[in-house]
Scaffold this motif. Structure first.
Motif, mmCIF file in Angstrom:
data_model
loop_
_atom_site.group_PDB
_atom_site.id
_atom_site.type_symbol
_atom_site.label_atom_id
_atom_site.label_comp_id
_atom_site.label_asym_id
_atom_site.label_seq_id
_atom_site.Cartn_x
_atom_site.Cartn_y
_atom_site.Cartn_z
ATOM 1 N N ALA A 1 7.711 3.755 -7.532
ATOM 2 C CA ALA A 1 8.202 4.022 -6.407
ATOM 3 C C ALA A 1 7.571 3.175 -5.289
ATOM 4 O O ALA A 1 6.503 2.698 -5.564
ATOM 5 N N ASN A 2 8.462 2.551 -4.562
ATOM 6 C CA ASN A 2 8.273 1.588 -3.344
ATOM 7 C C ASN A 2 8.832 2.047 -2.243
ATOM 8 O O ASN A 2 9.573 1.333 -1.559
ATOM 9 N N ARG A 3 8.491 3.282 -1.617
ATOM 10 C CA ARG A 3 9.230 3.779 -0.568
ATOM 11 C C ARG A 3 8.157 3.374 0.493
ATOM 12 O O ARG A 3 7.055 3.637 0.697
ATOM 13 N N VAL A 4 9.012 3.485 1.854
ATOM 14 C CA VAL A 4 8.090 3.157 3.051
ATOM 15 C C VAL A 4 7.050 4.321 3.170
ATOM 16 O O VAL A 4 5.979 4.155 3.930
ATOM 17 N N THR A 5 7.546 5.527 2.805
ATOM 18 C CA THR A 5 6.622 6.675 2.951
ATOM 19 C C THR A 5 5.430 6.694 2.170
ATOM 20 O O THR A 5 4.641 7.553 2.559
ATOM 21 N N ASP A 6 5.357 5.914 1.182
ATOM 22 C CA ASP A 6 4.261 6.153 0.138
ATOM 23 C C ASP A 6 3.157 4.839 0.514
ATOM 24 O O ASP A 6 2.868 3.867 0.339
ATOM 25 N N VAL A 7 2.548 5.533 1.851
ATOM 26 C CA VAL A 7 1.471 4.766 2.423
ATOM 27 C C VAL A 7 0.035 5.487 2.185
ATOM 28 O O VAL A 7 0.085 6.736 2.367
ATOM 29 N N ASP A 8 -0.884 4.527 1.895
ATOM 30 C CA ASP A 8 -2.417 5.169 1.859
ATOM 31 C C ASP A 8 -2.730 5.764 2.931
ATOM 32 O O ASP A 8 -2.568 5.060 4.103
ATOM 33 N N ALA A 9 -3.216 7.251 2.828
ATOM 34 C CA ALA A 9 -3.623 7.848 3.861
ATOM 35 C C ALA A 9 -4.723 7.015 4.778
ATOM 36 O O ALA A 9 -5.213 7.538 5.807
ATOM 37 N N GLY A 10 -5.530 6.260 3.996
ATOM 38 C CA GLY A 10 -6.745 5.718 4.644
ATOM 39 C C GLY A 10 -6.367 4.640 5.443
ATOM 40 O O GLY A 10 -7.277 3.771 6.085
ATOM 41 N N ILE A 11 -5.167 4.001 5.409
ATOM 42 C CA ILE A 11 -4.942 2.794 6.291
ATOM 43 C C ILE A 11 -4.291 3.271 7.722
ATOM 44 O O ILE A 11 -3.576 4.074 7.797
ATOM 45 N N THR A 12 -4.848 2.222 8.534
ATOM 46 C CA THR A 12 -4.482 2.749 9.997
ATOM 47 C C THR A 12 -3.128 2.259 10.423
ATOM 48 O O THR A 12 -2.798 1.075 9.963
ATOM 49 N N ASP A 13 -2.431 2.927 10.910
ATOM 50 C CA ASP A 13 -1.062 2.914 11.224
ATOM 51 C C ASP A 13 -0.852 1.576 12.066
ATOM 52 O O ASP A 13 -1.917 1.406 12.924
ATOM 53 N N PHE A 14 -0.101 0.618 11.817
ATOM 54 C CA PHE A 14 0.089 -0.365 12.477
ATOM 55 C C PHE A 14 0.446 -0.369 14.051
ATOM 56 O O PHE A 14 -0.162 -0.984 15.010
ATOM 57 N N ARG A 15 0.974 0.717 14.442
ATOM 58 C CA ARG A 15 1.297 1.034 15.755
ATOM 59 C C ARG A 15 -0.090 1.506 16.577
ATOM 60 O O ARG A 15 -0.315 1.037 17.611
ATOM 61 N N GLU A 16 -1.057 1.988 15.593
ATOM 62 C CA GLU A 16 -2.274 2.352 16.373
ATOM 63 C C GLU A 16 -3.084 0.973 16.529
ATOM 64 O O GLU A 16 -3.845 1.068 17.609
ATOM 65 N N LEU A 17 -2.988 0.013 15.593
ATOM 66 C CA LEU A 17 -3.711 -0.955 15.933
ATOM 67 C C LEU A 17 -3.219 -1.907 17.106
ATOM 68 O O LEU A 17 -4.138 -2.632 17.563
ATOM 69 N N LEU A 18 -2.103 -1.581 17.231
ATOM 70 C CA LEU A 18 -1.464 -2.448 18.584
ATOM 71 C C LEU A 18 -1.588 -1.741 20.018
ATOM 72 O O LEU A 18 -1.221 -2.273 20.929
ATOM 73 N N ARG A 19 -1.952 -0.559 19.909
ATOM 74 C CA ARG A 19 -2.003 0.535 21.017
ATOM 75 C C ARG A 19 -2.999 -0.382 22.036
ATOM 76 O O ARG A 19 -4.042 -0.920 21.818
ATOM 77 N N GLY A 20 -2.563 -0.444 23.462
ATOM 78 C CA GLY A 20 -3.359 -1.291 24.405
ATOM 79 C C GLY A 20 -3.061 -2.503 24.432
ATOM 80 O O GLY A 20 -3.717 -3.286 25.318
ATOM 81 N N HIS A 21 -2.295 -3.333 23.708
ATOM 82 C CA HIS A 21 -2.074 -4.974 23.594
ATOM 83 C C HIS A 21 -0.811 -4.982 24.215
ATOM 84 O O HIS A 21 0.140 -4.214 24.047
ATOM 85 N N ASP A 22 -0.776 -6.179 25.060
ATOM 86 C CA ASP A 22 0.415 -6.413 25.762
ATOM 87 C C ASP A 22 1.393 -7.476 24.928
ATOM 88 O O ASP A 22 2.123 -7.875 25.525
ATOM 89 N N GLY A 23 0.872 -7.941 23.648
ATOM 90 C CA GLY A 23 1.490 -8.918 22.727
ATOM 91 C C GLY A 23 1.342 -10.194 23.068
ATOM 92 O O GLY A 23 1.795 -11.236 22.342
ATOM 93 N N ASN A 24 0.257 -10.642 24.000
ATOM 94 C CA ASN A 24 -0.126 -11.888 24.223
ATOM 95 C C ASN A 24 -1.748 -12.061 24.028
ATOM 96 O O ASN A 24 -2.174 -12.937 24.157
ATOM 97 N N GLY A 25 -1.855 -11.110 23.027
ATOM 98 C CA GLY A 25 -3.368 -11.492 22.357
ATOM 99 C C GLY A 25 -4.391 -10.696 23.703
ATOM 100 O O GLY A 25 -5.727 -10.728 23.167
ATOM 101 N N ARG A 26 -4.087 -10.106 24.481
ATOM 102 C CA ARG A 26 -4.864 -9.636 25.515
ATOM 103 C C ARG A 26 -4.932 -7.982 25.386
ATOM 104 O O ARG A 26 -3.703 -7.398 25.604
#
Length: 222
Positions: free
Chosen positions: A196-221
């Protein structure tokens, strides 16, 4: 009864290239027989035509043996084309024979391509040299190509599976094109279980990408 012709450019006698081509051809014959049809096998050893090929290239004159070999190929319902690897490509002798054919001689002819070499590092010769050549000539090249390095002749099971798959493809095309979806109808033993290669099959130990981007304005700041 349909006819399959082997064309191989092996130089030695016996030739590992010729033996590989014959193994593929007999596997195709077995597959066709299993489908209730018959198959005649012919063979062209290009090394025996070397002198006449050289004459043709220098004078444009066809010798009798060369013309008979070309007629054999052009009357075939399917081909197994095999070459040893020379300088990371098909051999010059193999190419000379292909050049001797009429430009439309291989149009819509189903073909299995094969090659032999001393090392597995040359395996991609089939994909970067032979397949483009045969596609240019409008042959119908089967999806599975068979490469055999020296060590593969000792590991018979792996080579046998590749030969079997290529034979299945060509036999399916010869007996009933509708059975040969893209040239191949796999048997169960040839198909590994699909994971299976479904989008929902994500390792629970991986930080969500949206969480990684929280607080950033897209310009690296932050």
């Amino acid at each position: 009864m349909k006819k399959l012709v082997i064309v191989h450019a092996g130089l030695s006698r016996p030739s590992s290239t010729g033996m590989l081509a014959e193994e593929i051809a007999h596997a195709v014959e077995a597959q066709v027989t299993n489908r209730g049809e018959g198959l005649e096998i012919g063979s062209v050893a290009v090394v025996e035509l070397g002198r006449e090929l050289a004459t043709l290239m220098s004078t444009g004159v066809y010798g009798e043996a060369l013309r008979a070999a070309i007629d054999e190929v052009c009357r075939a319902d399917a081909l197994v084309l095999a070459t040893p690897v020379f300088n990371a490509s098909y051999s010059g002798l193999f190419k000379m024979f292909i050049d001797a054919l009429d430009k439309d001689g291989l149009t819509r002819v189903p073909v299995v391509i094969a090659a032999t070499a001393g090392t597995p590092r040359h395996a991609l010769v089939l994909e970067h040299a032979m397949r483009p050549l045969l596609s240019y000539l409008r042959a119908i090249v089967m999806p599975t190509a068979v490469f055999a390095a020296t060590e593969d002749f000792g590991a018979r099971e792996d080579l046998r599976r590749r030969v079997h798959r290529a034979a299945q493809e060509l036999a399916g095309y010869l007996v009933d094109v509708r059975q040969a979806v893209a040239g191949f109808v796999p048997e169960e033993e040839d198909v590994a279980p699909r994971k299976a290669n479904r989008v929902t099959d994500v390792d629970a130990g991986i930080t969500d990408f949206r969480e990684l981007l929280r607080g950033h304005d897209g310009n690296g700041r932050p």
